[in-house]
Design a protein around this motif. Sequence first.
Motif, PDB file in Angstrom:
ATOM      1  N   ARG A 314       0.872  -1.356   0.194  1.00 28.80           N
ATOM      2  CA  ARG A 314       0.104   0.174  -0.034  1.00 28.80           C
ATOM      3  C   ARG A 314       0.561   1.203  -0.045  1.00 28.80           C
ATOM      4  N   SER A 315       2.113   1.168   0.796  1.00 24.59           N
ATOM      5  CA  SER A 315       2.771   2.472   0.694  1.00 24.59           C
ATOM      6  C   SER A 315       3.401   2.807  -0.566  1.00 24.59           C
ATOM      7  N   ILE A 316       3.700   1.609  -1.367  1.00 24.45           N
ATOM      8  CA  ILE A 316       4.141   1.865  -2.530  1.00 24.45           C
ATOM      9  C   ILE A 316       3.130   2.276  -3.536  1.00 24.45           C
ATOM     10  N   GLU A 317       2.185   1.985  -3.410  1.00 20.60           N
ATOM     11  CA  GLU A 317       0.888   2.604  -4.319  1.00 20.60           C
ATOM     12  C   GLU A 317       0.833   4.205  -3.896  1.00 20.60           C
ATOM     13  N   LEU A 318       0.732   4.467  -2.557  1.00 18.56           N
ATOM     14  CA  LEU A 318       0.449   5.859  -2.068  1.00 18.56           C
ATOM     15  C   LEU A 318       1.526   6.839  -2.198  1.00 18.56           C
ATOM     16  N   SER A 319       2.953   6.295  -2.316  1.00 21.60           N
ATOM     17  CA  SER A 319       4.203   7.288  -2.144  1.00 21.60           C
ATOM     18  C   SER A 319       4.314   7.410  -3.643  1.00 21.60           C
ATOM     19  N   GLU A 320       5.153   8.887  -3.769  1.00 23.57           N
ATOM     20  CA  GLU A 320       5.997   9.204  -4.803  1.00 23.57           C
ATOM     21  C   GLU A 320       7.174   8.429  -5.058  1.00 23.57           C
ATOM     22  N   PRO A 321       7.667   7.777  -6.223  1.00 25.65           N
ATOM     23  CA  PRO A 321       8.802   7.160  -6.383  1.00 25.65           C
ATOM     24  C   PRO A 321      10.010   7.975  -6.315  1.00 25.65           C
ATOM     25  N   LEU A 322      11.195   7.645  -5.789  1.00 25.02           N
ATOM     26  CA  LEU A 322      12.482   8.279  -5.906  1.00 25.02           C
ATOM     27  C   LEU A 322      12.911   8.223  -7.288  1.00 25.02           C
TER      28      LEU A 322
END
Length: 323
Positions: A314-322
Amino acid sequence: MHSSGPERLGRLTNHAPMAVEALAAHGQASSVHRWLDLYTRKLEEFPSGIEPVTNANWRLALGDARRAADWIDYFGHEIAERPWRDVLTEWWPRLLPGMYGGSTHPVIRVGHAVRTLLADKGTEPRLAELAHGLGYWAARYHPVTDLAPLPGADSAAAALDAVAPIAQRDGGFATLLNRVTGLPVWAAAVEDPHEAYHCLTELVRAATHRYATHGHGEETMLVHAATAPNAVLRTLPALPHALWVSSLRAAWTASAAVTAMYAPHAPVAYSPPGTFTPEEVFERALAHGDEHVIKLTDTALDIGDEQALAAALRSIELSEPLV
């Protein structure tokens, strides 16, 4: 990394040491330099010192963010002269009441450093990392006092559900923290160190699971509701049993306060996009690259169950990638 400061722009934490430790701990050491190439733009040079911290004047320097270099130098000397566990044991009860400064990042950095020291011998860079973490904590020391005890619950999950969100949410972490005036009571009767350890484990699990359904409230800051208590949990094996109960109390306050500051008013259902092994989830976190995603996934793998892995996804889906 020790030529870089613990913060940038005077308020944003340098996550590189923590993320790199997590990468190495999960078999991704070969990816460290590639990840750092992307993260380097977020680093600043190590700050200048102001005045040496000593055993005579440390109380005056506690919580002074301008003194980060002074504090790191102090702990560097202390750890060079004494066993690191002795230094940690002496300073843990002094720093624990102020673990809420720096958005709880200092204690998280200490937790990563201690995990490495417990897993292998204390090499000079690893000991230096503990000094940096403790020094950052001392500089950002910020206590929370006068919290009203509110009706709680028997389980950590239910107690987190009982946390009432604060009404006004404009401002930074310190501003919002000052608006938290009361928290639900949980595990307040615990006095046995081993029971405290089990309660803290329960708290980390509950906060991690909760991210899957509540992380949309604030995808970055709600990570700390899990990673801050997990940092405390990772440190307990290096501490005397006499410090475990107070550690549980402080960790609960941190997790509950972050929940009050950032959690949404209602959860949303979440189903992972598939079934993945822990190793596959961590590889996805690495490919995404965001430092908070990596650290939450690191905590999720400590727990290892399906709900924890779902929270990481879920955190991968919600967060902006580096990038």
